[in-house]
Write a protein that holds these residues in place. Sequence first.
Motif, PDB file in Angstrom:
ATOM      1  N   ASP A   1       3.062  10.958  29.559  1.00 36.45           N
ATOM      2  CA  ASP A   1       3.962  10.258  28.646  1.00 36.45           C
ATOM      3  C   ASP A   1       5.197   9.749  29.363  1.00 36.45           C
ATOM      4  O   ASP A   1       5.513  10.187  30.484  1.00 36.45           O
ATOM      5  CB  ASP A   1       4.429  11.191  27.522  1.00 36.45           C
ATOM      6  CG  ASP A   1       3.293  11.643  26.620  1.00 36.45           C
ATOM      7  OD1 ASP A   1       2.268  10.936  26.566  1.00 36.45           O
ATOM      8  OD2 ASP A   1       3.447  12.687  25.973  1.00 36.45           O
ATOM      9  N   VAL A   2       5.907   8.840  28.700  1.00 40.12           N
ATOM     10  CA  VAL A   2       7.262   8.517  29.127  1.00 40.12           C
ATOM     11  C   VAL A   2       8.214   9.163  28.120  1.00 40.12           C
ATOM     12  O   VAL A   2       7.939   9.194  26.920  1.00 40.12           O
ATOM     13  CB  VAL A   2       7.531   7.001  29.211  1.00 40.12           C
ATOM     14  CG1 VAL A   2       6.899   6.412  30.438  1.00 40.12           C
ATOM     15  CG2 VAL A   2       7.071   6.271  27.965  1.00 40.12           C
ATOM     16  N   LEU A   3       9.310   9.696  28.632  1.00 43.92           N
ATOM     17  CA  LEU A   3      10.341  10.329  27.817  1.00 43.92           C
ATOM     18  C   LEU A   3      11.586   9.465  27.895  1.00 43.92           C
ATOM     19  O   LEU A   3      12.089   9.192  28.987  1.00 43.92           O
ATOM     20  CB  LEU A   3      10.629  11.738  28.343  1.00 43.92           C
ATOM     21  CG  LEU A   3      11.809  12.485  27.717  1.00 43.92           C
ATOM     22  CD1 LEU A   3      11.521  12.809  26.253  1.00 43.92           C
ATOM     23  CD2 LEU A   3      12.101  13.763  28.502  1.00 43.92           C
ATOM     24  N   TYR A   4      12.095   9.041  26.755  1.00 44.93           N
ATOM     25  CA  TYR A   4      13.261   8.158  26.727  1.00 44.93           C
ATOM     26  C   TYR A   4      14.536   8.993  26.789  1.00 44.93           C
ATOM     27  O   TYR A   4      14.751   9.889  25.974  1.00 44.93           O
ATOM     28  CB  TYR A   4      13.228   7.277  25.478  1.00 44.93           C
ATOM     29  CG  TYR A   4      12.078   6.302  25.521  1.00 44.93           C
ATOM     30  CD1 TYR A   4      12.205   5.076  26.157  1.00 44.93           C
ATOM     31  CD2 TYR A   4      10.837   6.642  24.992  1.00 44.93           C
ATOM     32  CE1 TYR A   4      11.136   4.204  26.257  1.00 44.93           C
ATOM     33  CE2 TYR A   4       9.760   5.774  25.073  1.00 44.93           C
ATOM     34  CZ  TYR A   4       9.911   4.562  25.711  1.00 44.93           C
ATOM     35  OH  TYR A   4       8.851   3.701  25.801  1.00 44.93           O
ATOM     36  N   ILE A   5      15.379   8.696  27.788  1.00 42.76           N
ATOM     37  CA  ILE A   5      16.588   9.487  27.997  1.00 42.76           C
ATOM     38  C   ILE A   5      17.869   8.713  27.684  1.00 42.76           C
ATOM     39  O   ILE A   5      18.934   9.317  27.556  1.00 42.76           O
ATOM     40  CB  ILE A   5      16.643  10.047  29.437  1.00 42.76           C
ATOM     41  CG1 ILE A   5      16.658   8.922  30.473  1.00 42.76           C
ATOM     42  CG2 ILE A   5      15.470  10.982  29.689  1.00 42.76           C
ATOM     43  CD1 ILE A   5      16.849   9.423  31.911  1.00 42.76           C
ATOM     44  N   VAL A   6      17.781   7.396  27.581  1.00 43.29           N
ATOM     45  CA  VAL A   6      18.928   6.563  27.196  1.00 43.29           C
ATOM     46  C   VAL A   6      18.409   5.417  26.335  1.00 43.29           C
ATOM     47  O   VAL A   6      17.372   4.830  26.649  1.00 43.29           O
ATOM     48  CB  VAL A   6      19.670   5.971  28.421  1.00 43.29           C
ATOM     49  CG1 VAL A   6      20.784   5.013  27.962  1.00 43.29           C
ATOM     50  CG2 VAL A   6      20.265   7.072  29.288  1.00 43.29           C
ATOM     51  N   GLU A   7      19.124   5.131  25.253  1.00 40.81           N
ATOM     52  CA  GLU A   7      18.838   3.919  24.493  1.00 40.81           C
ATOM     53  C   GLU A   7      20.157   3.247  24.136  1.00 40.81           C
ATOM     54  O   GLU A   7      21.096   3.898  23.673  1.00 40.81           O
ATOM     55  CB  GLU A   7      18.067   4.187  23.209  1.00 40.81           C
ATOM     56  CG  GLU A   7      17.743   2.884  22.486  1.00 40.81           C
ATOM     57  CD  GLU A   7      17.069   3.080  21.128  1.00 40.81           C
ATOM     58  OE1 GLU A   7      16.228   2.246  20.772  1.00 40.81           O
ATOM     59  OE2 GLU A   7      17.419   4.058  20.446  1.00 40.81           O
ATOM     60  N   GLU A   8      20.237   1.958  24.415  1.00 38.38           N
ATOM     61  CA  GLU A   8      21.398   1.154  24.047  1.00 38.38           C
ATOM     62  C   GLU A   8      20.918   0.090  23.059  1.00 38.38           C
ATOM     63  O   GLU A   8      20.181  -0.811  23.428  1.00 38.38           O
ATOM     64  CB  GLU A   8      22.024   0.507  25.289  1.00 38.38           C
ATOM     65  CG  GLU A   8      22.762   1.479  26.182  1.00 38.38           C
ATOM     66  CD  GLU A   8      24.023   2.045  25.527  1.00 38.38           C
ATOM     67  OE1 GLU A   8      24.647   1.315  24.708  1.00 38.38           O
ATOM     68  OE2 GLU A   8      24.363   3.209  25.825  1.00 38.38           O
ATOM     69  N   ARG A   9      21.317   0.228  21.806  1.00 37.57           N
ATOM     70  CA  ARG A   9      20.866  -0.675  20.745  1.00 37.57           C
ATOM     71  C   ARG A   9      21.739  -1.921  20.700  1.00 37.57           C
ATOM     72  O   ARG A   9      22.958  -1.839  20.658  1.00 37.57           O
ATOM     73  CB  ARG A   9      20.928   0.055  19.406  1.00 37.57           C
ATOM     74  CG  ARG A   9      20.343  -0.701  18.216  1.00 37.57           C
ATOM     75  CD  ARG A   9      18.844  -0.723  18.257  1.00 37.57           C
ATOM     76  NE  ARG A   9      18.269   0.597  18.409  1.00 37.57           N
ATOM     77  CZ  ARG A   9      18.146   1.488  17.409  1.00 37.57           C
ATOM     78  NH1 ARG A   9      18.566   1.190  16.204  1.00 37.57           N
ATOM     79  NH2 ARG A   9      17.597   2.658  17.640  1.00 37.57           N
ATOM     80  N   ALA A  10      21.108  -3.072  20.701  1.00 39.71           N
ATOM     81  CA  ALA A  10      21.840  -4.329  20.601  1.00 39.71           C
ATOM     82  C   ALA A  10      22.299  -4.542  19.159  1.00 39.71           C
ATOM     83  O   ALA A  10      21.640  -4.124  18.209  1.00 39.71           O
ATOM     84  CB  ALA A  10      20.965  -5.491  21.058  1.00 39.71           C
ATOM     85  N   LYS A  11      23.435  -5.194  18.997  1.00 38.11           N
ATOM     86  CA  LYS A  11      23.993  -5.459  17.674  1.00 38.11           C
ATOM     87  C   LYS A  11      23.053  -6.364  16.883  1.00 38.11           C
ATOM     88  O   LYS A  11      22.500  -7.330  17.409  1.00 38.11           O
ATOM     89  CB  LYS A  11      25.360  -6.128  17.827  1.00 38.11           C
ATOM     90  CG  LYS A  11      26.113  -6.298  16.513  1.00 38.11           C
ATOM     91  CD  LYS A  11      27.488  -6.901  16.755  1.00 38.11           C
ATOM     92  CE  LYS A  11      28.246  -7.060  15.442  1.00 38.11           C
ATOM     93  NZ  LYS A  11      29.602  -7.645  15.658  1.00 38.11           N
ATOM     94  N   ASN A  12      22.857  -6.002  15.616  1.00 38.72           N
ATOM     95  CA  ASN A  12      22.029  -6.787  14.685  1.00 38.72           C
ATOM     96  C   ASN A  12      20.567  -6.878  15.111  1.00 38.72           C
ATOM     97  O   ASN A  12      19.872  -7.825  14.747  1.00 38.72           O
ATOM     98  CB  ASN A  12      22.602  -8.204  14.504  1.00 38.72           C
ATOM     99  CG  ASN A  12      24.016  -8.196  13.948  1.00 38.72           C
ATOM    100  OD1 ASN A  12      24.351  -7.369  13.095  1.00 38.72           O
ATOM    101  ND2 ASN A  12      24.847  -9.105  14.446  1.00 38.72           N
TER     102      ASN A  12
END
Length: 283
Positions: free
Chosen positions: A131-142
Amino acid sequence: MPAPSSTTSASAVAARDTPSKSVSKVPAAENTLRILKLLASRRGPMAASNIATALGLPRSSVYHLLGVMEANGFVMHLHEEQRYGLGISAFELSSAYSRQEPLSRLGRPMLASLVDVIGESAHLAVLHGRDVLYIVEERAKNRPSLVTDVGVRLPSHLTASGRAILAALPKSQVRALYPNAAAFSARHETESPIMKYSALSSQLDQVRQRGYATEHGEVTPDFGSIAAAVTDHVGWPTAAVAVTFLEDKLPADQWPALAARVRKVADELSVRIHGRPGPTSSQ
């Protein structure tokens, strides 16, 4: 991206670990670190004479340094084999590195800057088994919510992040991760085009040729992703930087330009962890 070699030649290691022209004021400390780096790059323990040859050091100095390192737990002497390998103290350093989450700390501001420029969401993932494990997420506006939140695990063969990492691994290791059809899975009723090793292998060859990986709606319908691997000093993939977007908002002819931005961030993060950037696309 070419996969790292399963073995590293003595000459290559020696060239990489050769001190700069300026003479170190603390040669013992520098040579100790060079020995640790050499042992860490190898698949198994090494004889002291081979360490001396690979690093261009006098045997007497190498034996002295190894004795001090052994006493402090950084190397282990395997008496039966007359070889030296990494000790428990070196492992503890590795564990401390993981606890301090340097990839997350270094990657988060870089991903935030990328999101500001492109207006799409970005994330950083590492390989965890198959698997890949997500360690950072940066959500874009809208932009819509994504399944790739921090702590989420997804099958690596379905994701752009996973494909970028798998493409940078030795093919033998990829095969070991995917030994049979049971290792493959899909997330939707529509079967993924990658459900057997031959399809995965072909996909990874394309990733190596382009220098980046893609995914088309296999994780979430209507969403596409582009990813590039972050690699360490021997070319081993430690993570992947990826961006995800609605495919109907980004024409296919714009994907290479976006991939170049993703590749640049992945390369910058590789440099920050003292790794080496991946090659550019061959197309």
